[in-house]
Every structure is written in structure tokens, then in C-alpha cells.
Design an enzyme around this catalytic site. Structure first.
Site, short mmCIF file in Angstrom:
data_model
loop_
_atom_site.label_atom_id
_atom_site.label_comp_id
_atom_site.label_asym_id
_atom_site.label_seq_id
_atom_site.Cartn_x
_atom_site.Cartn_y
_atom_site.Cartn_z
N LYS A 192 12.40 -29.20 -22.93
CA LYS A 192 11.57 -28.43 -21.81
C LYS A 192 10.01 -28.46 -21.37
CE LYS A 192 14.02 -25.03 -25.16
NZ LYS A 192 13.84 -24.14 -26.60
N GLN B 184 10.82 -21.19 -31.23
CA GLN B 184 11.68 -22.15 -31.34
C GLN B 184 12.84 -22.29 -33.23
OE1 GLN B 184 12.53 -24.68 -29.36
NE2 GLN B 184 14.89 -25.04 -30.01
N ASP C 278 13.30 -16.17 -23.95
CA ASP C 278 15.11 -16.10 -24.61
C ASP C 278 15.99 -14.95 -24.68
OD1 ASP C 278 15.65 -19.01 -25.97
OD2 ASP C 278 14.44 -18.22 -28.00
#
Ligand code: NAP
Length: 277
Positions: free
Chosen positions: A49, A93, A116
Site C-alpha cells: 500500500k 490493518q 476501508d
């Protein structure tokens, strides 16, 4: 074979477009990624990322905590990032180490920075068809279908998998596009009965070779979201060699949905910047 959906090509185009938007509008969006503990796979995902962000001009902040940190301190850090106007996207994460309340931590993220798309507000807005930040992998699946001109309206779409991260958001995105859905999961008694009817079959179960060629009809479009490690190899949930002989279009693993997930994260960071500015 010319029936392969090229996720690398489509994701590269998206990344180029994002880089161009960032350059032309002279903005510097920023993404903060919080990692708790030392999960090896998470460290690799974060590295990817970071590289992708930096390539297009998104500033990347990696905030790493030992797994002995308290939930309260993680929450305080998210609150600090919520108030930091130089940060546009916040991503925790997953998975978090055992003992952390994932729901509580995710829902501390400001919905306008939730790249997200997992906070209650974004999930609710997705269901209500309001504009919102949508989870990256389902967004990537929809971008692939759009890039290959796969029409969904009125089509039979079978979805295998109903997770919060992939299956459930896809249900909403497919419905928005007027697909007729059947949804299978681990308790479904006869998956083949459903997969065989599908014009478009999307599989996100995490089981290699779950879908074999006897389970699909000729001309089906297959999107294989699964990523399963076998030794040093990555495999999807679909028996690619068999099923690709019947499919009109099919994603490979790797090189299908995976690269789209990262590209859509970049898209979401820019969208979050635009929402905030
Ligand atoms: P998950 O949370 O484990 O959910 C798996 C889903 O599949 C569940 O709904 C489960 O049913 C269903 N399922 C499991 N075994 C099944 C079976 N034998 N038959 C039918 N349904 C079955 O996984 P996830 O996060 O959605 O991820 C799914 C896969 O996609 C994994 O391989 C993951 O690595 C991959 N993935 C890829 C990307 C990417 O960027 N390409 C991103 C995210 C995930 P129940 O609900 O009944 O348990």
C-alpha cells in the site's frame, strides 16, 4: 487466451488517472495506516500500500504498535488522526490481535476518513444507496466488470461468500446495478444448483478449487476474489484450468482482483480528500 480479465492493466490505468488528478489539482492527500502487532501478511500488505501510495503522490504514514498496547491507546491514536487535518484517510490493518474489539476500534474512525468503508455510517449509506466510501475489494470487482462492459441489469449473479469485507458490500453494489442475486455461504446445501444458473459468478470464500467446471454454464463471467497460499503459489477459489475453458471472461489469481483492491484504496483516499475539502 483472450477471455482473461486483466486486473493489472485495469488497475494500472486507475493508478495513472489518480496520479494525473493529484498532479493537475496540486493536492497532497495522506493516508495513515495503523498496524497492531507483527502479522507477517499484514506487513507485506502495508508495504504494498505504501509503495502504491507514494507512486501516485499520496503521503503515507505507517503507525505501528506492539501487540501489548492497550485498546484505549489505539483508540486515542485514531481520535488524534481524526482531528489531524493533514490526514485524509485512516485504515486499521486487519486482523487485529486477539483481545482487541475490532468493531469498537473501526467505528472510532471518522466516517469521512474511513477509506476501508467499514464504519457503521458507511455501511448504512451503502445500503441506502447514498454516496459513501465503499470497501476497496468490492469496489475493485465492480470496476473490473465495468471495464469489461459486463452488463448486470436483469442478469443472474451468484455470489459465494457473505463476509462483511467482501460479500455483503458486493450484495449492495450488485443490487444497485439491478442484478438478480443468489447468495451462497458455508451452510448452503447445494451450491452447484445456484452457480450453474449464474451469468456472472463471484467467488469470495477462501477455498481453493471450490468451483469446478461442472458447476458453471458455458459463457459465464467469473470473478475469483479468493487468495489461497499453496507453498509459494497463490491460487483462487476457482479451478482456473477447467473453468476458463467454459467462461467468456475470467479473472486470474494472481493478477485479477488483487491489484484492483490497492488501486481502489488509492481512489478512496482521493475521494476522502475531496469530501473533506
Ligand atoms: P471470510 O471472512 O472468511 O468469509 C468467507 C465467506 O465464504 C463466508 O461468508 C463463508 O460462509 C463462505 N464460505 C466459506 N467456505 C465456504 C464453502 N465451502 N462454500 C460456500 N461458502 C463458503 O473471507 P473474506 O474476507 O470474505 O475473503 C474471502 C477470500 O477472498 C479469501 O481467500 C481472502 O483471502 C480473499 N480476499 C481477497 C482480496 C483481494 O484483494 N483479492 C481481498 C479480501 C479478501 P459463512 O458466512 O457461512 O461462514
Amino acid at each position: 487466451m483472450n477471455n482473461i480479465i486483466d486486473g493489472i492493466k485495469i488497475s494500472t490505468e486507475i493508478r495513472k488517472d489518480i496520479k494525473q488528478i493529484i498532479n493537475e489539482t496540486k493536492i497532497t492527500p495522506a493516508l495513515a495506516v495503523i498496524q497492531v502487532g507483527d502479522n507477517k501478511a499484514s506487513s507485506i500488505y502495508i508495504k504494498n500500500k505504501k509503495k502504491a501510495c507514494e507512486e501516485v503522490g499520496i503521503r503515507f504514514e505507517h503507525i505501528k504498535f506492539n501487540d501489548t498496547i492497550s485498546e484505549e491507546l489505539v483508540i486515542n491514536e485514531i481520535k488524534r488522526l481524526n482531528n489531524d487535518i493533514s490526514i485524509n484517510g485512516i485504515l486499521v490493518q486487519l486482523p487485529l490481535p486477539l483481545g482487541f474489539d475490532e468493531g469498537k476500534i473501526i467505528n472510532t474512525i471518522s466516517p469521512v476518513k474511513d477509506v476501508d468503508g467499514l464504519t457503521y455510517q458507511n455501511v448504512g449509506n451503502l445500503v441506502l444507496e447514498n454516496d459513501c466510501l465503499v470497501p476497496c475489494t468490492p469496489l475493485g470487482v465492480m470496476e473490473l466488470l465495468k471495464a469489461y462492459n459486463v452488463r448486470l441489469s436483469g442478469k443472474n449473479v451468484c455470489l459465494v461468500g457473505r463476509s462483511n469485507l467482501v460479500g455483503k458490500p458486493l450484495i449492495q453494489l450488485l443490487l444497485r446495478n439491478d442484478a438478480t442475486l443468489s447468495i451462497c455461504h458455508s451452510k448452503s446445501l447445494d451450491i452447484k444448483n445456484h452457480t450453474k444458473q449464474a451469468d456472472v459468478l463471484i467467488v469470495a470464500a477462501g477455498h481453493p478449487n471450490l468451483i469446478t467446471k461442472d458447476m458453471v454454464k458455458d459463457g459465464v463471467v467469473i470473478i475469483d476474489v479468493g487468495i489461497n497460499k499453496e507453498g509459494n503459489l497463490l491460487r483462487g477459489d476457482v479451478d482456473f484450468d477447467g473453468v476458463s475453458k467454459k467462461a467468456s471472461l475470467i479473472t486470474p489469481v494472481p493478477g485479477g482482483v488483487g491489484p484492483m483492491t490497492v488501486a481502489c484504496l488509492l481512489k478512496n483516499v482521493v475521494k476522502a480528500y475531496q469530501i473533506q475539502n
